[in-house]
Scaffold this motif. Structure first.
Motif, PDB file in Angstrom:
ATOM      1  N   GLN A  73     -15.382  25.670  -6.634  1.00 57.04           N
ATOM      2  CA  GLN A  73     -16.323  25.306  -7.687  1.00 57.04           C
ATOM      3  C   GLN A  73     -17.613  24.800  -7.028  1.00 57.04           C
ATOM      4  O   GLN A  73     -17.562  24.186  -5.958  1.00 57.04           O
ATOM      5  N   THR A  74     -18.730  25.053  -7.651  1.00 57.88           N
ATOM      6  CA  THR A  74     -19.985  24.551  -7.104  1.00 57.88           C
ATOM      7  C   THR A  74     -19.922  23.028  -6.957  1.00 57.88           C
ATOM      8  O   THR A  74     -19.306  22.334  -7.758  1.00 57.88           O
ATOM      9  N   GLY A  75     -20.523  22.537  -5.878  1.00 59.63           N
ATOM     10  CA  GLY A  75     -20.476  21.099  -5.603  1.00 59.63           C
ATOM     11  C   GLY A  75     -19.349  20.720  -4.654  1.00 59.63           C
ATOM     12  O   GLY A  75     -19.111  19.534  -4.423  1.00 59.63           O
ATOM     13  N   ALA A  76     -18.652  21.713  -4.101  1.00 58.17           N
ATOM     14  CA  ALA A  76     -17.524  21.439  -3.205  1.00 58.17           C
ATOM     15  C   ALA A  76     -17.957  20.602  -1.995  1.00 58.17           C
ATOM     16  O   ALA A  76     -19.062  20.771  -1.478  1.00 58.17           O
ATOM     17  N   GLN A  77     -17.078  19.710  -1.576  1.00 54.14           N
ATOM     18  CA  GLN A  77     -17.308  18.881  -0.387  1.00 54.14           C
ATOM     19  C   GLN A  77     -16.318  19.325   0.671  1.00 54.14           C
ATOM     20  O   GLN A  77     -15.156  19.560   0.369  1.00 54.14           O
ATOM     21  N   LEU A  78     -16.782  19.402   1.898  1.00 55.18           N
ATOM     22  CA  LEU A  78     -15.901  19.884   2.954  1.00 55.18           C
ATOM     23  C   LEU A  78     -16.134  19.047   4.209  1.00 55.18           C
ATOM     24  O   LEU A  78     -17.257  18.639   4.487  1.00 55.18           O
ATOM     25  N   GLU A  79     -15.046  18.843   4.950  1.00 53.06           N
ATOM     26  CA  GLU A  79     -15.191  18.111   6.220  1.00 53.06           C
ATOM     27  C   GLU A  79     -15.820  19.000   7.274  1.00 53.06           C
ATOM     28  O   GLU A  79     -15.587  20.202   7.297  1.00 53.06           O
ATOM     29  N   LYS A  80     -16.532  18.359   8.139  1.00 47.29           N
ATOM     30  CA  LYS A  80     -17.169  19.047   9.264  1.00 47.29           C
ATOM     31  C   LYS A  80     -16.110  19.794  10.096  1.00 47.29           C
ATOM     32  O   LYS A  80     -15.017  19.296  10.298  1.00 47.29           O
ATOM     33  N   GLY A  81     -16.454  21.002  10.531  1.00 47.99           N
ATOM     34  CA  GLY A  81     -15.562  21.737  11.429  1.00 47.99           C
ATOM     35  C   GLY A  81     -14.506  22.573  10.729  1.00 47.99           C
ATOM     36  O   GLY A  81     -13.825  23.375  11.348  1.00 47.99           O
ATOM     37  N   LYS A  82     -14.338  22.385   9.418  1.00 47.79           N
ATOM     38  CA  LYS A  82     -13.354  23.185   8.668  1.00 47.79           C
ATOM     39  C   LYS A  82     -14.036  24.436   8.119  1.00 47.79           C
ATOM     40  O   LYS A  82     -15.173  24.371   7.655  1.00 47.79           O
ATOM     41  N   SER A  83     -13.298  25.560   8.134  1.00 46.34           N
ATOM     42  CA  SER A  83     -13.885  26.748   7.514  1.00 46.34           C
ATOM     43  C   SER A  83     -13.503  26.762   6.042  1.00 46.34           C
ATOM     44  O   SER A  83     -12.543  26.108   5.619  1.00 46.34           O
ATOM     45  N   LEU A  84     -14.280  27.452   5.274  1.00 47.70           N
ATOM     46  CA  LEU A  84     -14.076  27.462   3.828  1.00 47.70           C
ATOM     47  C   LEU A  84     -13.653  28.862   3.378  1.00 47.70           C
ATOM     48  O   LEU A  84     -14.325  29.856   3.672  1.00 47.70           O
ATOM     49  N   ALA A  85     -12.536  28.916   2.647  1.00 46.98           N
ATOM     50  CA  ALA A  85     -12.076  30.189   2.084  1.00 46.98           C
ATOM     51  C   ALA A  85     -12.781  30.377   0.743  1.00 46.98           C
ATOM     52  O   ALA A  85     -12.698  29.517  -0.128  1.00 46.98           O
ATOM     53  N   LEU A  86     -13.475  31.487   0.600  1.00 45.34           N
ATOM     54  CA  LEU A  86     -14.210  31.782  -0.636  1.00 45.34           C
ATOM     55  C   LEU A  86     -13.579  32.989  -1.299  1.00 45.34           C
ATOM     56  O   LEU A  86     -13.059  33.876  -0.615  1.00 45.34           O
ATOM     57  N   ARG A  87     -13.669  33.054  -2.600  1.00 41.91           N
ATOM     58  CA  ARG A  87     -13.210  34.274  -3.272  1.00 41.91           C
ATOM     59  C   ARG A  87     -13.903  34.432  -4.625  1.00 41.91           C
ATOM     60  O   ARG A  87     -14.505  33.475  -5.141  1.00 41.91           O
ATOM     61  N   GLY A  88     -13.755  35.644  -5.176  1.00 44.25           N
ATOM     62  CA  GLY A  88     -14.359  35.918  -6.477  1.00 44.25           C
ATOM     63  C   GLY A  88     -14.121  37.352  -6.885  1.00 44.25           C
ATOM     64  O   GLY A  88     -13.213  38.017  -6.368  1.00 44.25           O
ATOM     65  N   HIS A  89     -14.941  37.820  -7.822  1.00 49.78           N
ATOM     66  CA  HIS A  89     -14.822  39.186  -8.341  1.00 49.78           C
ATOM     67  C   HIS A  89     -16.190  39.853  -8.315  1.00 49.78           C
ATOM     68  O   HIS A  89     -17.212  39.175  -8.305  1.00 49.78           O
ATOM     69  N   ALA A  90     -16.170  41.170  -8.342  1.00 51.33           N
ATOM     70  CA  ALA A  90     -17.411  41.938  -8.426  1.00 51.33           C
ATOM     71  C   ALA A  90     -17.160  43.164  -9.297  1.00 51.33           C
ATOM     72  O   ALA A  90     -16.039  43.689  -9.327  1.00 51.33           O
ATOM     73  N   TRP A  91     -18.196  43.585 -10.014  1.00 45.41           N
ATOM     74  CA  TRP A  91     -18.057  44.732 -10.920  1.00 45.41           C
ATOM     75  C   TRP A  91     -19.401  45.427 -11.017  1.00 45.41           C
ATOM     76  O   TRP A  91     -20.424  44.866 -10.630  1.00 45.41           O
TER      77      TRP A  91
END
Ligand SMILES: Nc1nc2c(c(=O)[nH]1)N[C@H]1C(S)=C(S)[C@@H](COP(=O)(O)O)O[C@H]1N2
Ligand SMILES: [Mo]
Length: 411
Positions: A306-324
């Motif tokens: 969700q927009t506004g996500a907080q993440l610790e330094k050094g961690k990678s972020l898994a993203l996902r979604g849809h496209a059409w």
């Protein structure tokens, strides 16, 4: 929340010159890649309606008629569940619908002889099919246009992709028998005009024969394996994937096969039409310089995080979604964490069937603490990509397929 007048933004909501320091203060973190920030670009954390970010559920844009949109992070399911599908009504939901007595009439200038079927006839006499179909309101994204255009201010959530079960419209039309002058179909539904005048039509749109006769164009009685919920058109609905969802008539009782372009309510004038030639923002050409919107343009959503996500330094972020991409398929999806300066290719899955959205996923790493935006950008199989900021402005505010973006903070 800041009042727009007190912000370092000009009337258009764009950053005034040399206010990067102020903006950084507002965001509370350093804008990493600030050097790539497009001139006058407004980062999203200060752009959004404060209520929208706090709201955890669907967002009511209007309650008479009902218009409800789904925040992007609630569209994370592969198949959109009924309780997460946006609602777009032009009138009032019919007071009662009885599937046992419901009929569908096929008439119009281009049928040999009009015919009426019961719902039971449709289920019994014809083969049924199930397809996952993307429905997007043509006004989805309208809130992103400047100058502002009138109508429901959809942000990103006027889209969904449920699974629909029913008979093919083409099988029914073959059963009825058409004359060779058929040009268009038009639907009629049982909803009531806002004035409650039963004589006044609410909406009666349609599609040309080539779209009407596609395999995936359904007369559906089920959504995600259950009866269609009343608000989504029970007990029978036309479903036309990939085109403005306004073509998918709810509470369907009649389809007319026309020997000309259908001229029902909201088919004429400027409804669901865009200027043939590009116009300067704010300009409104005469009606004869508009064309009917057909296939919807390529688009994508980031549904996690969700927009506004907080993440610790050094961690990678898994993203996902849809496209059409309307009638087309999506060929590639890229994400950017530096305001579009560089792009990273995501993994993109094929659609479950034609006209269904495709799922994408990828991992991103952020170089150092600060404020980032993740942008997603899809390209269709004809090589057309989403615009990064805003597509061609149009007076009714349709077809805004600008890149979806989310804010991410690295602590
Ligand atoms: N009978 C009828 N069909 C209709 C409408 C309507 O108001 N009445 N709205 C149309 C529009 S503009 C859209 S975007 C979709 C919305 O479908 P949904 O509410 O199931 O998401 O239904 C379409 N079909
Ligand atoms: Mo719509």
């Amino acid at each position: 929340m800041l009042n727009r007048l007190d912000t370092p933004f000009n009337r258009r909501g764009f950053l005034k010159k040399s206010s990067l320091a102020t903006l950084t203060t507002l965001l509370g973190s350093e804008i990493v890649f600030a050097e790539s920030l497009p001139a006058n670009y407004l980062p999203i954390l200060v752009d959004v309606d404060p209520m929208a970010t706090k709201n955890k559920g669907l967002v009511v844009l209007n309650d008479k008629p009902w218009n409800v949109e789904t925040p992007a992070h609630l569209l994370d399911d592969a198949i959109t569940p009924a309780d997460k599908l946006f609602i777009r009504n032009n009138g009032l939901i019919p007071a009662s619908v009885d599937p046992n007595t419901w009929t569908l009439t096929i008439n119009g200038e281009s049928v040999k002889k009009a015919r009426t079927y019961t719902l039971a006839d449709l289920k019994k006499k014809f083969k049924s099919y199930t397809y996952q179909l993307t429905l997007e309101c043509a006004g989805n994204g309208r809130a992103g246009y400047f100058p502002k255009t009138s109508g429901n201010q959809w942000t990103d959530g006027g889209v969904g992709c449920a699974e629909w079960t029913g008979v093919r419209l083409k099988d029914i039309l073959a059963d009825v028998g058409l004359t060779n002058d058929a040009v268009y179909i038009g639907y009629y539904g049982k909803d009531l005009h806002l004035s409650q005048d039963p004589e006044k039509p609410v909406i009666s749109r349609g599609v040309p024969m080539r779209k009407a006769l596609e395999d995936e164009t359904l007369l559906a009685w089920a959504m995600n394996g259950k009866d269609i919920p009343l608000v989504h058109g029970a007990p029978l609905r036309l479903v036309v994937g990939g085109w403005p969802a306004s073509a998918s008539g709810k509470w369907l009782h009649t389809i007319a096969v026309r020997n000309k372009v259908h001229d029902g309510a909201k088919m004429t004038g400027k409804s669901y039409r865009v200027p043939i030639n590009p116009v300067e923002p704010g300009q409104d050409p005469p009606e004869d310089q508009f064309r009917i919107i057909e296939s919807m343009p390529v688009k994508s959503l980031i549904t996690f995080p969700q927009t506004g996500a907080q993440l610790e330094k050094g961690k990678s972020l898994a993203l996902r979604g849809h496209a059409w991409a309307g009638d087309r398929s999506v060929k590639e999806l890229f994400v950017s964490i530096d305001f579009g300066a560089t792009w990273q290719k995501a993994d993109l899955k094929p659609a479950k069937n034609r006209l269904a959205w495709q799922h994408w996923s990828t991992n991103v790493s952020f170089p150092r603490p600060g404020y980032y935006e993740v942008w997603a950008r899809a390209t269709d199989d004809a090589g057309v990509s989403q615009p990064m900021v805003m597509p061609q402005w149009n007076p009714e505010g349709y077809c805004n397929n600008a890149c979806h973006r989310i804010a991410v903070r690295i602590a």
